[in-house]
Design an enzyme around this catalytic site. Structure first.
Site, PDB file in Angstrom:
ATOM      1  N   THR A   1       0.745  -1.548   0.282  1.00  0.00           N
ATOM      2  CA  THR A   1       0.287   0.464   0.521  1.00  0.00           C
ATOM      3  C   THR A   1       0.957   1.297   0.389  1.00  0.00           C
ATOM      4  O   THR A   1       1.499   1.312   0.744  1.00  0.00           O
ATOM      5  CB  THR A   1      -1.278  -0.185   1.173  1.00  0.00           C
ATOM      6  OG1 THR A   1      -1.827  -1.218   1.502  1.00  0.00           O
ATOM      7  CG2 THR A   1      -1.692   1.655   1.044  1.00  0.00           C
TER       8      THR A   1
ATOM      9  N   LYS B   1      -1.188  -0.625  -4.191  1.00  0.00           N
ATOM     10  CA  LYS B   1      -2.339  -0.199  -4.089  1.00  0.00           C
ATOM     11  C   LYS B   1      -2.268   1.821  -3.618  1.00  0.00           C
ATOM     12  O   LYS B   1      -2.103   1.427  -2.940  1.00  0.00           O
ATOM     13  CB  LYS B   1      -2.939  -0.830  -2.946  1.00  0.00           C
ATOM     14  CG  LYS B   1      -4.239  -0.580  -2.296  1.00  0.00           C
ATOM     15  CD  LYS B   1      -5.013  -1.655  -1.009  1.00  0.00           C
ATOM     16  CE  LYS B   1      -6.508  -0.987  -1.118  1.00  0.00           C
ATOM     17  NZ  LYS B   1      -7.059  -2.261   0.168  1.00  0.00           N
TER      18      LYS B   1
ATOM     19  N   LYS C   1      -3.255   4.686  -2.384  1.00  0.00           N
ATOM     20  CA  LYS C   1      -4.335   6.178  -1.453  1.00  0.00           C
ATOM     21  C   LYS C   1      -4.703   6.708  -2.094  1.00  0.00           C
ATOM     22  O   LYS C   1      -4.025   7.369  -1.905  1.00  0.00           O
ATOM     23  CB  LYS C   1      -4.002   5.082   0.391  1.00  0.00           C
ATOM     24  CG  LYS C   1      -4.434   3.572   0.948  1.00  0.00           C
ATOM     25  CD  LYS C   1      -5.962   3.391   0.899  1.00  0.00           C
ATOM     26  CE  LYS C   1      -6.160   2.444   1.679  1.00  0.00           C
ATOM     27  NZ  LYS C   1      -7.142   1.934   1.987  1.00  0.00           N
TER      28      LYS C   1
ATOM     29  N   ASP D   1      -7.165   2.743  -4.249  1.00  0.00           N
ATOM     30  CA  ASP D   1      -8.254   2.998  -3.286  1.00  0.00           C
ATOM     31  C   ASP D   1      -8.975   4.696  -3.252  1.00  0.00           C
ATOM     32  O   ASP D   1      -7.773   4.910  -2.116  1.00  0.00           O
ATOM     33  CB  ASP D   1      -7.844   2.284  -2.022  1.00  0.00           C
ATOM     34  CG  ASP D   1      -8.838   2.452  -1.201  1.00  0.00           C
ATOM     35  OD1 ASP D   1     -10.164   2.092  -1.206  1.00  0.00           O
ATOM     36  OD2 ASP D   1      -8.782   1.175   0.054  1.00  0.00           O
TER      37      ASP D   1
ATOM     38  N   GLU E   1     -10.955   0.692  -6.526  1.00  0.00           N
ATOM     39  CA  GLU E   1     -11.695   0.383  -5.183  1.00  0.00           C
ATOM     40  C   GLU E   1     -12.664   1.159  -4.379  1.00  0.00           C
ATOM     41  O   GLU E   1     -12.565   2.080  -4.123  1.00  0.00           O
ATOM     42  CB  GLU E   1     -10.818   0.241  -4.150  1.00  0.00           C
ATOM     43  CG  GLU E   1     -11.379  -0.943  -2.625  1.00  0.00           C
ATOM     44  CD  GLU E   1      -9.885  -1.427  -1.898  1.00  0.00           C
ATOM     45  OE1 GLU E   1     -10.399  -1.600  -0.700  1.00  0.00           O
ATOM     46  OE2 GLU E   1      -9.059  -1.990  -2.451  1.00  0.00           O
TER      47      GLU E   1
ATOM     48  N   ASP F   1     -15.372  -2.040  -1.320  1.00  0.00           N
ATOM     49  CA  ASP F   1     -14.956  -3.162   0.077  1.00  0.00           C
ATOM     50  C   ASP F   1     -16.075  -2.247   1.366  1.00  0.00           C
ATOM     51  O   ASP F   1     -16.952  -3.304   1.703  1.00  0.00           O
ATOM     52  CB  ASP F   1     -13.626  -2.202   0.068  1.00  0.00           C
ATOM     53  CG  ASP F   1     -13.160  -2.289   1.428  1.00  0.00           C
ATOM     54  OD1 ASP F   1     -13.088  -3.136   2.323  1.00  0.00           O
ATOM     55  OD2 ASP F   1     -12.093  -1.810   1.896  1.00  0.00           O
TER      56      ASP F   1
ATOM     57  N   LYS G   1     -12.995  -8.839   4.078  1.00  0.00           N
ATOM     58  CA  LYS G   1     -12.344  -8.844   4.946  1.00  0.00           C
ATOM     59  C   LYS G   1     -12.571  -9.707   6.252  1.00  0.00           C
ATOM     60  O   LYS G   1     -13.649  -9.524   6.391  1.00  0.00           O
ATOM     61  CB  LYS G   1     -11.435  -7.119   5.217  1.00  0.00           C
ATOM     62  CG  LYS G   1     -11.126  -5.966   4.676  1.00  0.00           C
ATOM     63  CD  LYS G   1     -10.890  -4.980   4.745  1.00  0.00           C
ATOM     64  CE  LYS G   1     -10.323  -4.426   4.152  1.00  0.00           C
ATOM     65  NZ  LYS G   1      -9.955  -2.564   3.970  1.00  0.00           N
TER      66      LYS G   1
ATOM     67  N   CYS H   1      -7.494  -6.195   4.289  1.00  0.00           N
ATOM     68  CA  CYS H   1      -7.118  -6.281   5.686  1.00  0.00           C
ATOM     69  C   CYS H   1      -6.719  -5.110   5.968  1.00  0.00           C
ATOM     70  O   CYS H   1      -7.555  -3.838   5.335  1.00  0.00           O
ATOM     71  CB  CYS H   1      -5.674  -6.791   5.928  1.00  0.00           C
ATOM     72  SG  CYS H   1      -4.270  -6.000   5.534  1.00  0.00           S
TER      73      CYS H   1
ATOM     74  N   ASP I   1      -4.700  -8.245  -0.834  1.00  0.00           N
ATOM     75  CA  ASP I   1      -4.396  -7.085   0.074  1.00  0.00           C
ATOM     76  C   ASP I   1      -3.931  -7.188   1.630  1.00  0.00           C
ATOM     77  O   ASP I   1      -5.221  -7.089   1.933  1.00  0.00           O
ATOM     78  CB  ASP I   1      -4.885  -6.200  -0.501  1.00  0.00           C
ATOM     79  CG  ASP I   1      -4.737  -4.793   0.776  1.00  0.00           C
ATOM     80  OD1 ASP I   1      -3.248  -4.447   0.895  1.00  0.00           O
ATOM     81  OD2 ASP I   1      -5.124  -3.685   1.004  1.00  0.00           O
TER      82      ASP I   1
ATOM     83  N   ASP J   1      -0.694  -7.137   3.405  1.00  0.00           N
ATOM     84  CA  ASP J   1       0.325  -6.312   3.867  1.00  0.00           C
ATOM     85  C   ASP J   1       0.370  -5.321   5.210  1.00  0.00           C
ATOM     86  O   ASP J   1       1.376  -4.827   5.809  1.00  0.00           O
ATOM     87  CB  ASP J   1       0.993  -5.087   2.502  1.00  0.00           C
ATOM     88  CG  ASP J   1      -0.043  -3.740   2.773  1.00  0.00           C
ATOM     89  OD1 ASP J   1      -1.096  -4.016   3.005  1.00  0.00           O
ATOM     90  OD2 ASP J   1       0.480  -2.241   2.392  1.00  0.00           O
TER      91      ASP J   1
END
Length: 321
Positions: free
Chosen positions: A124, A149, A151, A176, A202, A225, A247, A275, A297, A299
């Protein structure tokens, strides 16, 4: 007779973690321990304010259910005894591990699933200034990251992704938004991200207010999500999403997560496993779902100053079992 204990544990982060809703420098997890006198098993969850949870509220749930657990509550009965969420997750995962230990097996053997050596996981990129995110991408791929990923919030969406793509020309990119893109011209944003070879978007819109996704083209798969917690949510998402992010903390444990994979396939939705921030205790529990997913994902531990033992190994963009 089973004995149950639990505690809140604060885990400092090695560096700040920022998303559209705020920045964290530590994460508080709740760990549940079950023992039958011979074997002991642990589960971990990360209470999340977004879902009206706190370490205190989770511990209160666990205290209320402790008598039932110590009197022999089964894993199946747990699914009705506690609602979906973090408390059930930690307890469900501890139950899975204790059942496996009693049978002299690991989780993979109990599930009758082949255990992989490793799997690719996202790394991420925390929300930051454009130049910092591009530098973080450069550092990540130099360290072997294969899947990034990103953010994002509402600011400099395309500019940031373009800078990251330039810094990581060969990496797979997913973005995301954490529900931050209300009011934007989604069609234009999606097309621009498609031109930058982004592989997935996402949760661009708030859960419960994502109907605009029905009315725009999706040149890139869009993943639910915050809009997808448990298997009952999945059928109603088919007209606006191509993927769901499973998740364990959202759905309430490995039991429900495994059920969600079957329902997602039934309705033609692809699977991502994600997660919250947490240790290897939490990530390891999600791996039997991750092997069935298109995107992984997991991490969380790489953000911690110190992981729990036994720790999973993160190297060259993969999590090694």
């Amino acid at each position: 007779m089973t004995q149950m204990t639990f505690q809140s544990v604060e885990l400092p982060l090695a560096k700040p973690f920022a998303i559209s809703r705020g920045t964290r420098t530590a994460v508080t997890v709740v760990r549940v321990s079950l023992t039958d006198g011979e074997f002991t098993a642990v589960g971990e969850c990360t209470p999340t304010a977004r879902y009206q949870e706190s370490p205190q509220s989770v511990c209160e749930q666990l205290e209320l259910i402790r008598p039932q657990v110590e009197q022999g509550l089964s894993r199946d009965a747990l699914q009705q005894a506690l609602p979906m969420g973090s408390a059930r997750n930690a307890l469900d995962c501890a139950m899975w591990r204790l059942d496996a230990a009693k049978q002299g097996k690991d989780l993979w053997q109990l599930l009758d699933m082949p255990k992989p050596v490793s799997m690719i996981t996202a790394e991420t990129l925390s929300l930051d200034l454009l130049e910092n995110m591009a530098k973080a991408a450069e550092v990540a791929v130099a360290g072997g990251a294969q899947l990034l990923k990103i953010k994002l919030d509402r600011e400099q969406i395309i500019e940031k992704v373009a800078a990251i793509r330039a810094a990581a020309p060969h990496a797979t990119l997913v973005v995301d938004a954490n529900e931050a893109w209300s009011g934007l011209d989604l069609g234009s944003v999606f097309e621009a991200l498609h031109e930058l070879n982004v592989a997935m978007i996402e949760q661009p819109l708030p859960a419960g207010n994502d109907h605009d996704l029905v009315r725009c083209l999706h040149p890139i798969p869009v993943c639910a999500d915050e809009s997808c917690h448990e298997r009952a949510d999945i059928e109603g998402l088919r007209d606006r999403y191509e993927m769901i992010n499973i998740k364990l903390d959202k759905c309430g444990g490995l039991t429900e997560a495994l059920a969600m994979t079957g329902v997602a396939r039934q309705f033609g939705l692809r699977i991502m496993v994600g997660c919250m921030l947490g240790s290897s205790i939490a990530m390891e529990a999600a791996l039997p779902v991750a092997v069935q997913a298109e995107r992984v994902d997991l991490d969380g531990p790489i953000w911690l100053s110190q992981d729990a033992e036994p720790a999973l190994r993160y190297e060259n963009g993969e999590v090694w079992l």
